[in-house]
Structures are given as structure tokens and as C-alpha cells.
Design an enzyme around this catalytic site. Structure first.
Site, short mmCIF file in Angstrom:
data_model
loop_
_atom_site.label_atom_id
_atom_site.label_comp_id
_atom_site.label_asym_id
_atom_site.label_seq_id
_atom_site.Cartn_x
_atom_site.Cartn_y
_atom_site.Cartn_z
N LYS A 41 51.84 -21.44 -45.30
CA LYS A 41 51.27 -20.45 -46.20
C LYS A 41 50.18 -21.11 -47.05
CE LYS A 41 53.48 -19.84 -50.24
NZ LYS A 41 53.89 -20.76 -51.32
N HIS B 46 58.52 -15.67 -50.18
CA HIS B 46 59.90 -16.16 -50.24
C HIS B 46 60.89 -15.06 -50.66
CE1 HIS B 46 57.92 -19.84 -49.64
NE2 HIS B 46 57.80 -20.26 -50.89
P1 NDP Z 1 46.67 -31.27 -49.58
O1 NDP Z 1 45.72 -30.70 -50.57
O2 NDP Z 1 47.40 -32.52 -49.90
O3 NDP Z 1 45.83 -31.41 -48.23
C1 NDP Z 1 46.33 -32.00 -47.02
C2 NDP Z 1 45.23 -32.84 -46.41
O4 NDP Z 1 44.15 -32.00 -46.02
C3 NDP Z 1 44.63 -33.84 -47.39
O5 NDP Z 1 45.35 -35.06 -47.39
C4 NDP Z 1 43.23 -34.01 -46.87
O6 NDP Z 1 43.26 -35.00 -45.83
C5 NDP Z 1 42.91 -32.67 -46.22
N1 NDP Z 1 42.08 -31.87 -47.12
C6 NDP Z 1 42.34 -31.51 -48.38
N2 NDP Z 1 41.36 -30.75 -48.89
C7 NDP Z 1 40.45 -30.62 -47.93
C8 NDP Z 1 39.20 -29.95 -47.82
N3 NDP Z 1 38.72 -29.22 -48.84
N4 NDP Z 1 38.53 -30.02 -46.67
C9 NDP Z 1 39.02 -30.71 -45.65
N5 NDP Z 1 40.19 -31.38 -45.68
C10 NDP Z 1 40.89 -31.33 -46.79
O7 NDP Z 1 47.66 -30.09 -49.17
P2 NDP Z 1 49.24 -30.10 -49.16
O8 NDP Z 1 49.72 -31.24 -48.32
O9 NDP Z 1 49.75 -29.93 -50.51
O10 NDP Z 1 49.54 -28.71 -48.41
C11 NDP Z 1 49.21 -28.49 -47.05
C12 NDP Z 1 49.40 -27.02 -46.73
O11 NDP Z 1 50.74 -26.66 -46.99
C13 NDP Z 1 48.55 -26.07 -47.57
O12 NDP Z 1 48.22 -24.97 -46.77
C14 NDP Z 1 49.48 -25.65 -48.69
O13 NDP Z 1 49.13 -24.42 -49.20
C15 NDP Z 1 50.80 -25.60 -47.95
N6 NDP Z 1 51.96 -25.81 -48.82
C16 NDP Z 1 52.09 -26.94 -49.57
C17 NDP Z 1 53.20 -27.16 -50.36
C18 NDP Z 1 53.38 -28.42 -51.15
O14 NDP Z 1 54.46 -28.57 -51.75
N7 NDP Z 1 52.43 -29.33 -51.15
C19 NDP Z 1 54.29 -26.13 -50.42
C20 NDP Z 1 54.07 -25.01 -49.56
C21 NDP Z 1 52.94 -24.86 -48.80
P3 NDP Z 1 41.98 -35.90 -45.42
O15 NDP Z 1 41.08 -35.95 -46.60
O16 NDP Z 1 42.60 -37.22 -45.08
O17 NDP Z 1 41.43 -35.18 -44.26
C1 BG6 Z 2 56.19 -23.17 -52.42
C2 BG6 Z 2 55.34 -22.74 -53.57
O1 BG6 Z 2 56.04 -22.29 -51.35
O2 BG6 Z 2 57.55 -23.19 -52.83
C3 BG6 Z 2 55.55 -23.65 -54.76
O3 BG6 Z 2 53.98 -22.80 -53.17
C4 BG6 Z 2 57.00 -23.76 -55.12
O4 BG6 Z 2 54.80 -23.17 -55.88
C5 BG6 Z 2 57.82 -24.09 -53.89
O5 BG6 Z 2 57.14 -24.80 -56.08
C6 BG6 Z 2 59.31 -24.01 -54.19
O6 BG6 Z 2 60.03 -24.50 -53.11
P1 BG6 Z 2 61.47 -25.14 -53.33
O7 BG6 Z 2 61.98 -25.35 -51.95
O8 BG6 Z 2 61.26 -26.42 -54.08
O9 BG6 Z 2 62.25 -24.16 -54.13
#
Ligand code: NDP
Ligand code: BG6
Length: 513
Positions: A176, A268
Site C-alpha cells: 500500500k 486495515h
Molecule cells: P522507503 O522510503 O524506505 O523506500 C524504499 C527504497 O526505495 C529506498 O531505500 C530507496 O532505495 C528507494 N526510494 C525511496 N524514495 C525513492 C524515490 N523518490 N525514487 C526512487 N527510489 C526511491 O520506503 P519504505 O521501505 O518505508 O516502504 C516501502 C513501501 O512499503 C512503500 O510503498 C510504503 O508506503 C509501504 N509501507 C511501508 C511501511 C513501513 O513501515 N515502512 C508500512 C506499510 C507500507 P534506493 O535509494 O537504494 O533505490
Molecule cells: C501501516 C501504516 O500500514 O500500519 C502505519 O502505514 C502504521 O502508519 C502501521 O503504523 C501499523 O502496523 P502495526 O502492524 O504496527 O500495527
């Protein structure tokens, strides 16, 4: 899949189109799964995906032949990826026997390839490396898109054109947010479908992988006592409550574009509601379950502005510590109207649920971290004890609570006689506390979902029509909130949220549990 999990045996399923031509059971040793974590340098990959894969490996759930590749733009060698992963492999397995040994074995199967997300050439290089590891085995490939949504499509295009499996299955797990309204979600689906078939797309909602959410259907459909009560006849209201005791620190940029309704409610909480309220599916088959979920979502009234309360947390000082407010975050505009809290009343216009309020509440920076489902039952008609003991029992209706996290539990509030010679009644709990009943740890949601994706089990993933139905319920009100620039009610960091949530519930004669 249930049987397989119980027996602890994993066999990789053939894709539908190859069922007839490839006998997986007798060729298990000839097949292999390559898992590519796209965005491997990111937060989710480190925090959730690699630890979940390791836990699956430790528990013996990954297939005999598998390889894991990290893919991202950051420059890293295989060893550097292993170092990065090993530092964050702090998971529930840590204290187990042979954990270090197993971790070494696991890390030997992890590799890294650096590339751009929009470069077919870079994905073709990845394909070459995957082939070296697949070494003549029947290749299956799973891509986990752990990247920001604006680069999903480029990555899917390149992965499908340059790195999909030539012979086995190719599946893509998509994280998501799936758009931010009906239109953008439909556009994302259309773009994904240019490169993938629906059965290759695994849209993840990690709440569906949580143990107690999985258990909802078991509770309802395999116990005689609940299902007959599961309707407007006995249930007064149902509450879905999510709260976190921390703010959006570090994720303000993402959060400000989405807000709590899109971040938690539309996915969720609504997914849990659909499982809670759906009719009995024909079978446990993924399509049968998802058909029922879509049906109940499509029976719901789109959320009305009058039935929503929004809030935003402000800074608060407690015990000498100051907790910053939402707009104090440098990545959030000072005048942001994005809600960090919302409460809503939803209704299902079908025969089972007509008139029953389904209340949702979700908030960041509240007093506690928890997720619960609360089912409040009606009053006992003509209650003998009310007549004899005045209004004592007026409030004490039965309540079933499913505590999704933390301290997973299912408990039922009942009225009970206080032991003794007198006649005093007391509201008490029949309590199933998981930690007291089960010695086994509860797996992380990502473990279950990754295993299901490897197995081709779609039951816990979101189908595109489900997604459309979910967005249809929330898009009009989201637009209205934005167009009318509705100002969220302030609440202090660490509080129980804005008072408006209580007025909303009171309008439907409900008290939050
Ligand atoms: P990040 O922002 O950490 O991005 C993941 C990787 O993508 C980065 O390490 C970077 O790698 C690359 N990246 C980031 N921004 C850009 C950009 N603008 N252009 C190109 N590459 C980019 O994301 P998360 O790991 O937090 O999340 C990944 C996905 O999961 C997202 O869609 C997020 O919405 C979803 N998500 C995340 C959660 C969380 O707890 N983090 C929870 C639920 C969903 P590099 O620079 O090495 O290419
Ligand atoms: C993610 C949301 O999907 O779920 C976050 O983007 C939130 O904002 C998280 O913190 C909560 O997940 P959990 O498993 O820690 O309750």
C-alpha cells in the site's frame, strides 16, 4: 494450505497454466523460488521483509531451493547487503537454538543487485544473475515491491519485461498505498494490468496476516455459539479501534499526502470489518472468501461527512518531556489539515446488519498502542435481574472483545453472581489470553503473507474489485473533507483523542469500549 501448514510441509504450487504439464510434487527438488526485494535498502525491507523471510527459513517453511535478491539503486555488494540484513535480523527467532548458525546459512542465500527502477537493462542484468542461481531448475519468481508508490509501475514494467520467469510463475507483491482515491487506484490497477494478470498481483494488507484477524473466520464459522448471534437481532454495535502511542515522526512526508483515513481506515480496519460482517463463504477458497467480502463492502453506504470526526495531535509536555505536534515535523506543512485521528460511523444496508452502527476509530499519538474489535450485544429482554436490582445492570450488556494486539486475547464480558450468600452481580470476563493458553510465539503478519504468496494462496490478499469497493466508500468523504478544508479538532499528544469522537458515538447511542 491449512493442511500443509499444520503438517509443516511446504510444496511450491504450479501456476494455473502449468498444472497439467509440470508435476510439482514429484519434481519438488527440481524447482526453485527466487525472491527479489525491490527497494531492499529501505525501511520496510529491513524492518519486516528480511526478518520475516529469515523466520520462515528458520522454521523450515521456505522451499528447499530458494535465493533472495535485494534490488535498489544504492550501491552495495552482496557482503554489504548481508551485513545490513544481519544487523536488522532482530526478530522473534533471536533467542532460539541455533539461531546464529541458521542466520549464516540464510545469509549465504542472500545477494544484491544495484539498479534503477526504470531500467529494463538493469533488470535484465538481474535476470542474468537470477538464472545463474536457478541453475537449470524450474524457476519461479516473486518480486516484493517495497518502494514508494510513484515508482511501482516502472518497476513492474521492467521486472515483467526483463526479469519474469520464462517457465515458472512470476508473482508481484504490491505494498500500500494503492492510490489515494477511486480514480488513482483504478489507474494503478489499469497500469499494473498492462504487465501482469490479476492472479499475479498480490496486494498486501498486513492486517490480514495478523493472527487474530485470521482467527475471525474460525471463531465465527466453527463455533456454534457465535454465528447465530451475529446479526442486528443481537448485536447493538461493532467497534474497530486502532491506536498508536507514537506520532508520524520520520514519515511525515508520506503521511501528509494520505492521512489516517487512507492510512488505516480504508484498508486495515475496513478489511477487518469485511471479514467480520461477510456472509458464510461457499468454501475456504480465496475466491469464495473474496466474493463474500466484496458483497458486504458493496452493501455499505458511502461514508457521510456528518458521520466523521477528524483530529490532529498537538505538542504536549508531560513529566518534563515535550512531545512534538504533527505540524512541528519539518516535512509537514505548518498549515496542514491532514487528520492524524478519525472516528467514523458506517452502515451495512443488508438484511443481517440493517441499522447496526459499525464504528471505526484510528489515531496516532494517542495514550496507548492497540488494535481491537469490540462487539456490543443488546440488552437482555425483560431482564429478571434488572427488575429486581433496579438499574444496576443497565450498562452491563455482553461484550465480545477481540484484541488483535498487543497481548492477543479474545474475551467475553458476562454478568456473574459474586460468590456469597447475598445476590450481588458483577461484570466479569471469560478470557482467552493467548500467552497463557499457547506457548508458541505468534508469527509476524509478514511471515504468513510471504509464505502465502510463495504458495500462491490469495485468500489474504486484496482483489481489484475489493479495492474498488473499498475506495468507493471513502472517496466522496475524503474529497469533501479536502474541498471544504475541514479543520481537524486538536488533541494533545498522548491523550485519548478529540472529544468529538464521543459525540459521534453518542449520536448512535454507543459508548466506545
Ligand atoms: P522507503 O522510503 O524506505 O523506500 C524504499 C527504497 O526505495 C529506498 O531505500 C530507496 O532505495 C528507494 N526510494 C525511496 N524514495 C525513492 C524515490 N523518490 N525514487 C526512487 N527510489 C526511491 O520506503 P519504505 O521501505 O518505508 O516502504 C516501502 C513501501 O512499503 C512503500 O510503498 C510504503 O508506503 C509501504 N509501507 C511501508 C511501511 C513501513 O513501515 N515502512 C508500512 C506499510 C507500507 P534506493 O535509494 O537504494 O533505490
Ligand atoms: C501501516 C501504516 O500500514 O500500519 C502505519 O502505514 C502504521 O502508519 C502501521 O503504523 C501499523 O502496523 P502495526 O502492524 O504496527 O500495527
Amino acid at each position: 494450505p491449512l493442511k500443509k501448514l499444520k503438517d509443516g510441509i511446504l510444496s511450491v504450487r504450479p501456476p494455473e497454466e502449468q498444472k497439467d504439464t509440470f508435476d510439482f510434487d514429484s519434481n519438488k527438488d527440481k524447482s526453485t523460488v527466487s525472491i527479489t526485494v525491490v527497494g531492499a535498502s529501505g525501511d520496510l525491507a529491513k524492518k519486516k521483509i528480511f526478518p520475516a523471510l529469515f523466520a520462515l527459513y528458520y522454521e523450515g517453511f521456505l522451499p528447499e531451493h530458494f535465493t533472495i535478491f535485494g534490488y535498489a539503486r544504492s550501491k552495495m555488494t552482496d557482503t554489504e547487503l548481508r551485513n545490513m540484513v544481519s544487523k536488522t535480523l532482530t526478530c522473534r527467532i533471536d533467542k532460539r537454538e541455533n539461531c546464529g548458525e541458521k542466520m549464516e546459512e540464510f545469509l549465504e542465500r542472500c545477494f544484491y543487485h544495484s539498479g534503477q527502477y526504470d531500467s529494463q537493462e538493469n533488470f535484465a542484468e538481474l535476470d542474468k544473475r537470477l538464472k545463474e542461481h536457478e541453475a537449470g531448475r524450474f524457476p519461479n519468481r516473486l518480486f516484493y515491491l517495497s518502494i514508494p508508490p510513484n515508482i511501482f509501475i516502472n518497476a513492474v514494467r521492467c521486472a515483467s519485461l526483463s526479469a519474469s520467469s520464462a517457465h515458472g510463475w512470476t508473482r508481484v507483491i504490491v505494498e500500500k498505498p494503492f492510490g489515494r482515491d477511486c480514480e488513482s487506484s483504478a489507474a494503478l490497477t489499469r497500469s499494473l494490468k498492462q504487465y501482469l494478470k490479476e492472479d499475479q498481483i498480490f496486494r498486501i494488507d498486513h492486517y490480514l496476516g495478523k493472527e487474530l484477524v485470521e482467527n475471525l473466520s474460525v471463531l465465527r464459522f466453527s463455533n456454534l455459539i457465535f454465528e447465530p448471534l451475529w446479526s442486528r437481532q443481537y448485536i447493538r454495535n461493532v467497534q474497530f479501534i486502532f491506536s498508536e502511542d507514537f506520532g508520524t515522526e520520520g514519515r511525515g512526508g508520506y503521511f501528509d499526502h494520505y492521512g489516517i483515513i487512507r492510512d488505516i481506515m480504508q484498508n486495515h480496519l475496513l478489511q477487518i470489518l469485511a471479514l467480520f460482517a461477510m456472509e458464510t463463504p461457499v468454501s475456504l477458497d480465496a475466491e469464495d472468501i473474496r466474493n463474500e467480502k466484496v458483497k458486504v463492502l458493496r452493501s455499505m453506504r458511502p461514508l457521510q461527512l456528518d458521520d466523521v470526526v477528524v483530529g490532529q495531535y498537538k505538542s504536549h509536555t508531560k513529566g518534563g518531556t515535550t512531545y512534538s505536534g504533527y505540524t512541528d515535523d519539518k516535512t509537514v506543512p505548518k498549515d496542514s489539515l491532514t487528520p492524524t485521528f478519525a472516528a467514523a460511523a458506517l452502515f451495512i444496508d443488508n438484511a443481517r446488519w440493517d441499522g447496526v452502527p459499525f464504528l471505526m476509530k484510528a489515531g496516532k499519538a494517542l495514550h496507548t498502542r492497540s488494535a481491537e474489535i469490540r462487539v456490543q450485544f443488546r440488552h437482555v429482554p425483560g431482564n429478571l435481574y434488572n427488575k429486581n436490582f433496579g438499574s444496576y445492570l443497565d450498562q452491563a450488556t455482553n461484550e465480545l472483545v477481540i484484541r488483535v494486539q498487543p497481548d492477543e486475547a479474545i474475551y467475553l464480558k458476562i454478568n456473574n453472581k459474586v460468590p456469597g450468600l447475598g445476590m450481588r452481580l458483577d461484570a466479569s470476563n471469560l478470557n482467552l489470553l493467548y500467552s497463557a493458553r499457547y506457548s508458541k510465539e505468534i508469527p509476524d503478519a509478514y511471515e504468513r503473507l510471504l509464505l502465502d504468496a510463495i504458495e500462491g494462496e490469495r485468500r489474504l490478499f486484496i482483489r481489484s474489485d475489493e479495492l474498488d469497493a473499498a475506495w468507493s466508500l471513502f472517496t466522496p468523504v475524503l474529497k469533501e473533507l479536502e474541498q471544504k478544508k475541514i479543520v481537524p479538532e486538536n488533541y494533545p499528544y498522548g491523550s485519548r483523542g478529540p472529544i468529538g469522537a464521543h459525540y459521534l458515538a453518542a449520536r448512535y447511542k454507543v459508548r466506545w469500549g
